[in-house]
Each structure stands twice: as structure tokens, then as C-alpha cells.
Design a protein around this motif. Structure first.
Motif, PDB file in Angstrom:
ATOM      1  N   ARG A  32     -14.964  -7.913  -0.918  1.00 18.88           N
ATOM      2  CA  ARG A  32     -13.932  -7.653  -1.926  1.00 18.88           C
ATOM      3  C   ARG A  32     -13.251  -6.316  -1.696  1.00 18.88           C
ATOM      4  NH1 ARG A  32     -17.357 -10.141  -6.913  1.00 18.88           N
ATOM      5  NH2 ARG A  32     -16.942 -12.309  -6.332  1.00 18.88           N
ATOM      6  N   ILE A  33     -14.021  -5.300  -1.323  1.00 18.15           N
ATOM      7  CA  ILE A  33     -13.435  -3.986  -1.047  1.00 18.15           C
ATOM      8  C   ILE A  33     -12.546  -4.053   0.193  1.00 18.15           C
ATOM      9  CG2 ILE A  33     -13.971  -1.620  -0.365  1.00 18.15           C
ATOM     10  CD1 ILE A  33     -16.442  -1.813  -2.160  1.00 18.15           C
ATOM     11  N   ILE A  34     -13.013  -4.759   1.222  1.00 21.82           N
ATOM     12  CA  ILE A  34     -12.216  -4.906   2.442  1.00 21.82           C
ATOM     13  C   ILE A  34     -10.925  -5.679   2.143  1.00 21.82           C
ATOM     14  CG2 ILE A  34     -12.169  -6.001   4.728  1.00 21.82           C
ATOM     15  CD1 ILE A  34     -13.785  -3.466   4.657  1.00 21.82           C
ATOM     16  N   GLY A  35     -11.009  -6.729   1.317  1.00 25.74           N
ATOM     17  CA  GLY A  35      -9.819  -7.499   0.949  1.00 25.74           C
ATOM     18  C   GLY A  35      -8.796  -6.650   0.211  1.00 25.74           C
ATOM     19  N   ALA A  36      -9.280  -5.787  -0.682  1.00 24.10           N
ATOM     20  CA  ALA A  36      -8.364  -4.912  -1.418  1.00 24.10           C
ATOM     21  C   ALA A  36      -7.718  -3.888  -0.482  1.00 24.10           C
ATOM     22  CB  ALA A  36      -9.107  -4.207  -2.536  1.00 24.10           C
ATOM     23  N   GLY A  37      -8.479  -3.366   0.451  1.00 30.57           N
ATOM     24  CA  GLY A  37      -7.916  -2.428   1.423  1.00 30.57           C
ATOM     25  C   GLY A  37      -6.894  -3.086   2.330  1.00 30.57           C
ATOM     26  N   PHE A  38      -7.175  -4.323   2.707  1.00 30.06           N
ATOM     27  CA  PHE A  38      -6.244  -5.070   3.559  1.00 30.06           C
ATOM     28  C   PHE A  38      -4.943  -5.347   2.813  1.00 30.06           C
ATOM     29  CE2 PHE A  38      -4.832  -8.953   5.820  1.00 30.06           C
ATOM     30  CZ  PHE A  38      -4.806  -8.438   7.104  1.00 30.06           C
ATOM     31  N   MET A  39      -5.051  -5.641   1.512  1.00 32.22           N
ATOM     32  CA  MET A  39      -3.837  -5.843   0.719  1.00 32.22           C
ATOM     33  C   MET A  39      -2.993  -4.567   0.673  1.00 32.22           C
ATOM     34  SD  MET A  39      -4.655  -8.287  -2.573  1.00 32.22           S
ATOM     35  CE  MET A  39      -5.045  -6.898  -3.528  1.00 32.22           C
ATOM     36  N   GLY A  40      -3.642  -3.422   0.537  1.00 28.22           N
ATOM     37  CA  GLY A  40      -2.913  -2.160   0.522  1.00 28.22           C
ATOM     38  C   GLY A  40      -2.204  -1.890   1.835  1.00 28.22           C
ATOM     39  N   THR A  41      -2.880  -2.194   2.939  1.00 24.87           N
ATOM     40  CA  THR A  41      -2.275  -1.978   4.254  1.00 24.87           C
ATOM     41  C   THR A  41      -1.072  -2.879   4.462  1.00 24.87           C
ATOM     42  OG1 THR A  41      -4.436  -1.389   5.130  1.00 24.87           O
ATOM     43  CG2 THR A  41      -2.744  -1.974   6.719  1.00 24.87           C
ATOM     44  N   LYS A  42      -1.198  -4.131   4.097  1.00 27.30           N
ATOM     45  CA  LYS A  42      -0.087  -5.069   4.282  1.00 27.30           C
ATOM     46  C   LYS A  42       1.070  -4.759   3.335  1.00 27.30           C
ATOM     47  CE  LYS A  42      -1.959  -6.864   7.580  1.00 27.30           C
ATOM     48  NZ  LYS A  42      -1.504  -6.370   8.870  1.00 27.30           N
ATOM     49  N   THR A  43       0.783  -4.186   2.184  1.00 27.81           N
ATOM     50  CA  THR A  43       1.850  -3.792   1.272  1.00 27.81           C
ATOM     51  C   THR A  43       2.662  -2.641   1.862  1.00 27.81           C
ATOM     52  OG1 THR A  43       0.504  -4.490  -0.604  1.00 27.81           O
ATOM     53  CG2 THR A  43       2.355  -3.062  -1.080  1.00 27.81           C
ATOM     54  N   VAL A  44       1.996  -1.731   2.549  1.00 27.18           N
ATOM     55  CA  VAL A  44       2.700  -0.642   3.220  1.00 27.18           C
ATOM     56  C   VAL A  44       3.629  -1.206   4.298  1.00 27.18           C
ATOM     57  CG1 VAL A  44       2.361   1.336   4.757  1.00 27.18           C
ATOM     58  CG2 VAL A  44       0.964   1.099   2.710  1.00 27.18           C
ATOM     59  N   VAL A  45       3.144  -2.160   5.074  1.00 29.18           N
ATOM     60  CA  VAL A  45       3.977  -2.793   6.100  1.00 29.18           C
ATOM     61  C   VAL A  45       5.165  -3.503   5.456  1.00 29.18           C
ATOM     62  CG1 VAL A  45       4.011  -4.590   7.875  1.00 29.18           C
ATOM     63  CG2 VAL A  45       2.074  -3.031   7.728  1.00 29.18           C
ATOM     64  N   LEU A  46       4.930  -4.174   4.338  1.00 24.12           N
ATOM     65  CA  LEU A  46       5.993  -4.873   3.630  1.00 24.12           C
ATOM     66  C   LEU A  46       7.050  -3.897   3.123  1.00 24.12           C
ATOM     67  CD1 LEU A  46       6.898  -7.684   2.678  1.00 24.12           C
ATOM     68  CD2 LEU A  46       5.660  -7.244   0.564  1.00 24.12           C
ATOM     69  N   LEU A  47       6.630  -2.742   2.622  1.00 22.08           N
ATOM     70  CA  LEU A  47       7.597  -1.748   2.163  1.00 22.08           C
ATOM     71  C   LEU A  47       8.481  -1.249   3.304  1.00 22.08           C
ATOM     72  CD1 LEU A  47       5.519   0.387  -0.338  1.00 22.08           C
ATOM     73  CD2 LEU A  47       7.602  -0.869  -0.842  1.00 22.08           C
ATOM     74  N   VAL A  48       7.908  -1.038   4.477  1.00 25.74           N
ATOM     75  CA  VAL A  48       8.702  -0.591   5.620  1.00 25.74           C
ATOM     76  C   VAL A  48       9.670  -1.692   6.062  1.00 25.74           C
ATOM     77  CG1 VAL A  48       8.578   0.150   8.025  1.00 25.74           C
ATOM     78  CG2 VAL A  48       6.988   1.088   6.360  1.00 25.74           C
ATOM     79  N   LEU A  49       9.217  -2.939   6.041  1.00 26.65           N
ATOM     80  CA  LEU A  49      10.111  -4.047   6.398  1.00 26.65           C
ATOM     81  C   LEU A  49      11.266  -4.167   5.411  1.00 26.65           C
ATOM     82  CD1 LEU A  49       7.566  -6.768   7.526  1.00 26.65           C
ATOM     83  CD2 LEU A  49       9.289  -5.632   8.935  1.00 26.65           C
ATOM     84  N   ILE A  50      10.993  -3.958   4.137  1.00 28.05           N
ATOM     85  CA  ILE A  50      12.063  -3.986   3.137  1.00 28.05           C
ATOM     86  C   ILE A  50      13.047  -2.850   3.404  1.00 28.05           C
ATOM     87  CG2 ILE A  50      12.560  -3.638   0.681  1.00 28.05           C
ATOM     88  CD1 ILE A  50       9.973  -5.172   0.086  1.00 28.05           C
ATOM     89  N   GLY A  51      12.535  -1.693   3.834  1.00 31.58           N
ATOM     90  CA  GLY A  51      13.409  -0.589   4.195  1.00 31.58           C
ATOM     91  C   GLY A  51      14.335  -0.941   5.346  1.00 31.58           C
ATOM     92  N   PHE A  52      13.824  -1.677   6.337  1.00 30.14           N
ATOM     93  CA  PHE A  52      14.680  -2.121   7.438  1.00 30.14           C
ATOM     94  C   PHE A  52      15.717  -3.122   6.960  1.00 30.14           C
ATOM     95  CE2 PHE A  52      11.332  -0.705  10.471  1.00 30.14           C
ATOM     96  CZ  PHE A  52      12.149   0.101  11.246  1.00 30.14           C
ATOM     97  N   MET A  53      15.349  -3.980   6.031  1.00 29.49           N
ATOM     98  CA  MET A  53      16.296  -4.985   5.537  1.00 29.49           C
ATOM     99  C   MET A  53      17.444  -4.336   4.770  1.00 29.49           C
ATOM    100  SD  MET A  53      13.692  -8.123   4.570  1.00 29.49           S
ATOM    101  CE  MET A  53      14.544  -8.520   3.126  1.00 29.49           C
ATOM    102  N   TYR A  54      17.151  -3.298   3.980  1.00 30.54           N
ATOM    103  CA  TYR A  54      18.184  -2.626   3.194  1.00 30.54           C
ATOM    104  C   TYR A  54      18.827  -1.449   3.923  1.00 30.54           C
ATOM    105  CZ  TYR A  54      16.989  -5.301  -0.935  1.00 30.54           C
ATOM    106  OH  TYR A  54      16.780  -6.314  -1.830  1.00 30.54           O
ATOM    107  N   LYS A  55      18.404  -1.196   5.168  1.00 31.15           N
ATOM    108  CA  LYS A  55      18.914  -0.091   5.982  1.00 31.15           C
ATOM    109  C   LYS A  55      18.715   1.265   5.305  1.00 31.15           C
ATOM    110  CE  LYS A  55      22.329  -2.922   8.341  1.00 31.15           C
ATOM    111  NZ  LYS A  55      21.896  -4.189   7.822  1.00 31.15           N
ATOM    112  N   ARG A  56      17.587   1.401   4.616  1.00 30.93           N
ATOM    113  CA  ARG A  56      17.185   2.658   3.972  1.00 30.93           C
ATOM    114  C   ARG A  56      15.729   2.949   4.328  1.00 30.93           C
ATOM    115  NH1 ARG A  56      19.712   5.382  -0.190  1.00 30.93           N
ATOM    116  NH2 ARG A  56      18.090   6.795   0.509  1.00 30.93           N
ATOM    117  N   VAL A  57      15.453   3.013   5.619  1.00 35.59           N
ATOM    118  CA  VAL A  57      14.083   3.178   6.086  1.00 35.59           C
ATOM    119  C   VAL A  57      13.497   4.500   5.617  1.00 35.59           C
ATOM    120  CG1 VAL A  57      12.619   3.244   8.138  1.00 35.59           C
ATOM    121  CG2 VAL A  57      14.596   1.762   8.084  1.00 35.59           C
TER     122      VAL A  57
END
Length: 90
Positions: A32-57
């Protein structure tokens, strides 16, 4: 190029939901702790991808760094609570 970032973002969202499953119904506390950490890591990646989509990296990288620090500190605090409680992974 926007289609690539959108497709990658959807794939990362799928990975977040898979790790959410592990975080909720994990067989052990450690899973459960590893799953929560993995969710946090993937959320960071998602935020950067959203930055590329909006051209506000630059703005989204700052948000991603802040979120990653909070996620790391939260994982450490939860781990410390389980150690003090005496709950050991099965």
C-alpha cells in the motif's frame, strides 16, 4: 505533437488507477505504501506532460517539484507511523 502528449497522459492516468488499486487493496502494508508512492511519482509525470500540452512547462515543473516534495514527505511520515505502531509487513 499534441496528440502524442494526450495519448501519453491517458496512459499515465491508466497507470495511476492501477497503482490506486494496489494502494487500496494491497495485500500488505508495504504494498500500500509503495502504491501510494507510485501514484505520487506518476502524478508528477502527468503534471509535466500537462505543461507540455499547454506550452507552460516552466509553471508546471514548479508545481511538479512542489508536489513531489510533499509526496515524499508524506510517504516518510506514513512509514514512520507504521514503524512506531509496530505494524510489520506480512
Amino acid at each position: 505533437m499534441g496528440g502524442f502528449f494526450l495519448g501519453t497522459s491517458l496512459f499515465v492516468c491508466l497507470l495511476i488507477f492501477l497503482s490506486l488499486y494496489r494502494a487500496i487493496w494491497g495485500p500488505t502494508t508495504f504494498d500500500r505504501i509503495i502504491g501510494a508512492g507510485f501514484m505520487g511519482t506518476k502524478t508528477v509525470v502527468l503534471l509535466v506532460l500537462i505543461g507540455f500540452m499547454y506550452k507552460r512547462v516552466d509553471m508546471f515543473v514548479d508545481l511538479a517539484l512542489s508536489y513531489s516534495i510533499l509526496s515524499f514527505i508524506g510517504t516518510i511520515i506514513i512509514s514512520k507511523c507504521f514503524i512506531r505502531k509496530g505494524s510489520r509487513p506480512r
